[in-house]
Write an enzyme that holds these catalytic residues in place. Structure first.
Site, mmCIF file in Angstrom:
data_model
loop_
_atom_site.group_PDB
_atom_site.id
_atom_site.type_symbol
_atom_site.label_atom_id
_atom_site.label_comp_id
_atom_site.label_asym_id
_atom_site.label_seq_id
_atom_site.Cartn_x
_atom_site.Cartn_y
_atom_site.Cartn_z
ATOM 1 N N HIS A 114 0.848 -1.195 0.000
ATOM 2 C CA HIS A 114 0.000 0.000 0.000
ATOM 3 C C HIS A 114 0.885 1.247 0.000
ATOM 4 C CE1 HIS A 114 -3.813 2.135 1.719
ATOM 5 N NE2 HIS A 114 -3.227 2.809 0.780
ATOM 6 N N GLU A 167 0.619 8.217 -3.379
ATOM 7 C CA GLU A 167 1.565 7.797 -2.346
ATOM 8 C C GLU A 167 2.808 8.691 -2.366
ATOM 9 O OE1 GLU A 167 1.040 5.407 0.086
ATOM 10 O OE2 GLU A 167 -0.981 5.377 -0.718
ATOM 11 N N HIS A 171 3.135 10.893 0.867
ATOM 12 C CA HIS A 171 4.102 10.282 1.797
ATOM 13 C C HIS A 171 5.540 10.367 1.292
ATOM 14 C CE1 HIS A 171 0.610 8.691 3.881
ATOM 15 N NE2 HIS A 171 0.174 8.185 2.738
#
Ligand code: NAG
Ligand code: NAG
Length: 325
Positions: A114, A167, A171
């Site tokens: 993920h 992502e 992040h």
């Protein structure tokens, strides 16, 4: 004779008009969708019956309050590496909306990545740390095939790039703080490296935990601690309709120098440290009940179509009665 024929034509015409004005598809659609939409309509705030769906803060929702944090302190303590069980992800995705496509990996017993999420201890985030670090898909060309396999976007056939972009922006731009992860290629390569090193299906297999079984959270936790020597964070999605907890994600943690560490102290949605005999488990799963590790996405429970013709016969009868009375 003439008038009888006229009457017949009139009946036929009226019948056709009635049919047309109540399209068959309306009947079938409403029949089918009530079971699924009922709850969502009644509880507009709640996005599904999976009330364990805990990942609003750290999964792929784009409306994000933590975006505001991005001007502040971007420092972090821990990297959370999250692997997801695709069957549960797809089940949840489809329960939210039966029309949504989900592409399960070809291979069986295959956990996928993920993300890698930098985080402060006892806090969420930081997120979205560098707006100038744009996502450039071409930078991933050298590893694209492996990303498609190990880090796929399960939610949709053609949107792989979207998951990676999200992502990265949310992040990856924060992970850039350390040299080992200071660009897109390094960030995604690190995910692949960890996915190869920490193969969740093998870790669970080694403790005899296989798909299509029910296990205590403690057993799952023990399996990981036995294999890695570190505490993970274990996540479930709870299907309130059927009262079943599904194993959803397993997160393991790394220090800034990319060494595996305990996940103790991380704050992750509704996952909290839970005391059990012999220790503590970080989880959002119902500690007292079994967690299902499904092997298949359960079939859609559509209502059958047998009603449809009956409904129409009934309508026709009603119409004829009205017409002849
Ligand atoms: C933000 O990203 C840009 C482009 O990659 C980079 O040049 C810059 O150094 C980054 N800023 C910080 C504070 O990391
Ligand atoms: C696991 O639990 C679920 C839900 O209670 C049940 O439907 C299923 O049959 C169980 N599976 C096994 C292998 O025991």
């Amino acid at each position: 004779m003439q008038s009888q024929r006229f009457l017949f034509v009139a009946i036929l015409a009226c019948f056709l008009v009635t049919i047309k004005s109540t399209p068959l598809s309306d009947i079938s659609d409403s029949d089918e969708s009530t079971s699924v939409d009922e709850k969502t309509q009644k509880r507009p705030d709640d996005d599904s019956e999976f009330d364990g769906f805990p990942f609003r803060e750290d999964d792929d929702s784009l409306q994000d309050s933590s975006r505001e944090m991005s001007v502040q302190d971007h420092n972090w303590d821990v990297l959370i590496f999250t692997q997801q069980w695709p069957v549960t992800t797809c089940y949840h995705w489809r329960e939210e909306n039966p029309d949504q496509e989900c592409s399960l990996p070809q291979k069986k017993e295959f956990w996928t990545i993920h993300g890698i999420w930098p985080t402060k201890l006892h806090q969420m985030g930081p997120n979205f740390c560098n707006n100038s670090a744009n996502f450039d898909p071409s930078k991933l060309n050298p590893i694209e095939d492996r990303l498609e396999t190990f880090w796929p976007d399960l939610k949709g056939m053609d949107s792989t790039e979207w998951l990676w972009k999200h992502e990265w922006q949310k992040h990856g731009t924060c992970a850039m703080l350390v040299e080992e992860l200071d660009n897109e290629l390094k960030y995604f390569e690190q995910g692949l490296t960890w996915r190869e090193e920490y193969i969740m299906s093998r870790i669970l297999d080694a403790s005899d935990i296989h798909p299509d079984s029910n296990n205590t959270v403690a057993a799952i936790n023990n399996a990981i601690v036995k294999a890695l020597g570190k505490n993970p964070s274990i996540h479930c999605l709870y299907d309130g309709k059927h009262g079943i907890s599904y194993l959803s994600e397993i997160r393991i943690c790394f220090s800034k120098s990319l060494e595996l560490i305990d996940c103790d102290g991380i704050k992750q949605g509704d996952a909290v440290p839970v005391g059990v005999p012999g220790g503590t488990i970080i989880t959002n799963c119902h500690i007292g009940s079994l967690v299902h590790y499904p092997s298949l996405v359960p079939p859609l429970q559509r209502k059958s179509h047998w009603k449809l013709p009956l409904v129409n016969v009934y309508k026709l009868l009603q119409f004829l009665m009205w017409f002849t009375l």
